[in-house]
Design an enzyme around this catalytic site. Structure first.
Site, PDB file in Angstrom:
ATOM      1  N   GLU A  48      95.085  47.195  66.173  1.00 13.30           N
ATOM      2  CA  GLU A  48      94.242  46.242  65.461  1.00 13.30           C
ATOM      3  C   GLU A  48      93.290  45.527  66.410  1.00 13.30           C
ATOM      4  OE1 GLU A  48      97.242  45.250  61.768  1.00 13.30           O
ATOM      5  OE2 GLU A  48      96.886  43.683  63.247  1.00 13.30           O
ATOM      6  N   CYS A  57      93.612  53.216  62.719  1.00  9.10           N
ATOM      7  CA  CYS A  57      94.911  53.577  62.131  1.00  9.10           C
ATOM      8  C   CYS A  57      95.670  54.555  63.034  1.00  9.10           C
ATOM      9  CB  CYS A  57      94.705  54.227  60.772  1.00  9.10           C
ATOM     10  SG  CYS A  57      93.913  53.147  59.555  1.00  9.10           S
ATOM     11  N   GLU A  59      97.129  57.393  62.261  1.00  8.37           N
ATOM     12  CA  GLU A  59      96.786  58.793  62.032  1.00  8.37           C
ATOM     13  C   GLU A  59      95.528  59.184  62.806  1.00  8.37           C
ATOM     14  OE1 GLU A  59      98.433  57.075  58.105  1.00  8.37           O
ATOM     15  OE2 GLU A  59      97.285  56.373  59.837  1.00  8.37           O
ATOM     16  N   CYS A  94      91.820  57.841  56.666  1.00  8.32           N
ATOM     17  CA  CYS A  94      92.617  58.776  57.461  1.00  8.32           C
ATOM     18  C   CYS A  94      92.733  60.135  56.768  1.00  8.32           C
ATOM     19  CB  CYS A  94      93.993  58.189  57.746  1.00  8.32           C
ATOM     20  SG  CYS A  94      93.932  56.848  58.951  1.00  8.32           S
TER      21      CYS A  94
END
Length: 137
Positions: A48, A57, A59, A94
């Site tokens: 983050e 993210c 992924e 994603c």
């Protein structure tokens, strides 16, 4: 290593990757593990940022790491978060990033206890926009 052993290893590694997540704002750790065509497993976690739009993210972190290491062909991904009572899939962004590389990914949605549900990227992102559409105009 059998396919079942690879799945177990992916699930284990995605759970470990979740523990590495940097998520001081959402407090929602996510881990992912991609299985490349040659059998390599590469992990990622969410990272983050105070400027929320810059958050990456798990992924996408895993895919980007794999690409940086020279991989372009993938077989599967395992994804996990801290939600215990249901299986949670990748976000829409994603799903689209995964689709960039293939539509036939096997996706293992993984709970914190290591149980998982097998699905596919095509099921998670039907009627997807793919690189092939760019050559058809």
């Amino acid at each position: 290593m059998t396919d079942q052993d690879k799945i177990k290893e992916m699930v284990s590694q995605c759970l470990q990757a979740r523990d590495m997540a940097y998520c001081p704002y959402s407090r929602f750790p996510v881990g992912a593990a991609v299985l490349t065509a040659d059998g390599t497993i590469i992990t990622g976690c969410n990272v983050e940022n105070a400027s929320y739009g810059l958050t990456v993210c798990a992924e996408r972190t895993a895919v980007q790491r794999a690409v940086a290491e020279g991989h372009r062909h993938f077989r599967a991904i395992a994804v996990t978060c801290d939600i215990k009572d249901r299986f949670v899939g990748p976000c829409g962004a994603c799903r689209q990033v995964l689709m960039e590389f293939a539509s036939d990914w096997t996706v293992y949605l993984t709970k914190p206890d290591g149980s998982y549900k097998e699905t596919s990227l095509s099921e998670l992102l039907p009627l997807a926009f793919t690189p092939g559409h760019l050559t058809q105009h």
